[in-house]
Motif scaffolding. Structure first.
Motif, PDB file in Angstrom:
ATOM      1  N   GLN A   8       0.837  -1.202   0.000  1.00  0.00           N
ATOM      2  CA  GLN A   8       0.000   0.000   0.000  1.00  0.00           C
ATOM      3  C   GLN A   8       0.874   1.255   0.000  1.00  0.00           C
ATOM      4  O   GLN A   8       0.639   2.188  -0.762  1.00  0.00           O
ATOM      5  N   ARG A   9       1.894   1.275   0.843  1.00  0.00           N
ATOM      6  CA  ARG A   9       2.798   2.425   0.905  1.00  0.00           C
ATOM      7  C   ARG A   9       3.540   2.598  -0.421  1.00  0.00           C
ATOM      8  O   ARG A   9       3.734   3.708  -0.901  1.00  0.00           O
ATOM      9  N   LEU A  10       3.947   1.473  -1.012  1.00  0.00           N
ATOM     10  CA  LEU A  10       4.628   1.502  -2.299  1.00  0.00           C
ATOM     11  C   LEU A  10       3.729   2.148  -3.364  1.00  0.00           C
ATOM     12  O   LEU A  10       4.177   3.004  -4.122  1.00  0.00           O
ATOM     13  N   ALA A  11       2.469   1.762  -3.387  1.00  0.00           N
ATOM     14  CA  ALA A  11       1.529   2.337  -4.361  1.00  0.00           C
ATOM     15  C   ALA A  11       1.358   3.838  -4.132  1.00  0.00           C
ATOM     16  O   ALA A  11       1.303   4.616  -5.093  1.00  0.00           O
ATOM     17  N   GLU A  12       1.308   4.261  -2.870  1.00  0.00           N
ATOM     18  CA  GLU A  12       1.182   5.685  -2.558  1.00  0.00           C
ATOM     19  C   GLU A  12       2.405   6.467  -3.053  1.00  0.00           C
ATOM     20  O   GLU A  12       2.265   7.535  -3.646  1.00  0.00           O
ATOM     21  N   LEU A  13       3.585   5.926  -2.803  1.00  0.00           N
ATOM     22  CA  LEU A  13       4.814   6.594  -3.232  1.00  0.00           C
ATOM     23  C   LEU A  13       4.911   6.663  -4.751  1.00  0.00           C
ATOM     24  O   LEU A  13       5.333   7.676  -5.307  1.00  0.00           O
ATOM     25  N   GLN A  14       4.507   5.591  -5.416  1.00  0.00           N
ATOM     26  CA  GLN A  14       4.553   5.582  -6.874  1.00  0.00           C
ATOM     27  C   GLN A  14       3.580   6.615  -7.449  1.00  0.00           C
ATOM     28  O   GLN A  14       3.901   7.290  -8.422  1.00  0.00           O
ATOM     29  N   ALA A  15       2.413   6.755  -6.828  1.00  0.00           N
ATOM     30  CA  ALA A  15       1.442   7.752  -7.291  1.00  0.00           C
ATOM     31  C   ALA A  15       1.995   9.167  -7.099  1.00  0.00           C
ATOM     32  O   ALA A  15       1.857  10.025  -7.984  1.00  0.00           O
ATOM     33  N   GLU A  16       2.622   9.406  -5.948  1.00  0.00           N
ATOM     34  CA  GLU A  16       3.218  10.719  -5.701  1.00  0.00           C
ATOM     35  C   GLU A  16       4.343  10.998  -6.697  1.00  0.00           C
ATOM     36  O   GLU A  16       4.489  12.112  -7.204  1.00  0.00           O
ATOM     37  N   HIS A  17       5.134   9.976  -7.005  1.00  0.00           N
ATOM     38  CA  HIS A  17       6.234  10.105  -7.954  1.00  0.00           C
ATOM     39  C   HIS A  17       5.698  10.506  -9.329  1.00  0.00           C
ATOM     40  O   HIS A  17       6.229  11.413  -9.981  1.00  0.00           O
ATOM     41  N   ARG A  18       4.623   9.848  -9.773  1.00  0.00           N
ATOM     42  CA  ARG A  18       4.019  10.191 -11.065  1.00  0.00           C
ATOM     43  C   ARG A  18       3.454  11.610 -11.060  1.00  0.00           C
ATOM     44  O   ARG A  18       3.583  12.344 -12.043  1.00  0.00           O
ATOM     45  N   ALA A  19       2.836  11.996  -9.938  1.00  0.00           N
ATOM     46  CA  ALA A  19       2.273  13.347  -9.831  1.00  0.00           C
ATOM     47  C   ALA A  19       3.378  14.404  -9.918  1.00  0.00           C
ATOM     48  O   ALA A  19       3.208  15.440 -10.571  1.00  0.00           O
TER      49      ALA A  19
END
Length: 64
Positions: A8-19
């Motif tokens: 879950q944390r990994l998905a959050e970080l990846q979303a922030e990275h894309r943003a």
């Protein structure tokens, strides 16, 4: 931390990275925005490092 929370944390970080990637692309190339672009790029690199560490934790060790 349980693997489910890591994912879950990994998905959050990846979303922030894309943003951040999108934000950086939208910054016009002028000297006034250079400081903001550097700040965003620095944060993006930090996220990339965190993402790599989490991926390493989720990847099982392979026998040598």
């Amino acid at each position: 931390m349980p693997p489910e929370q890591l994912r879950q944390r990994l998905a959050e970080l990846q979303a922030e990275h894309r943003a951040l990637d999108e934000q950086i692309r939208r910054i016009p190339a002028n000297p006034d925005d250079e400081l903001e672009a550097k700040r965003l790029k620095r944060r993006k690199l930090q996220l990339k490092d965190c993402i790599g560490r989490l991926q390493d934790l989720l990847t099982p060790d392979e026998p040598a």
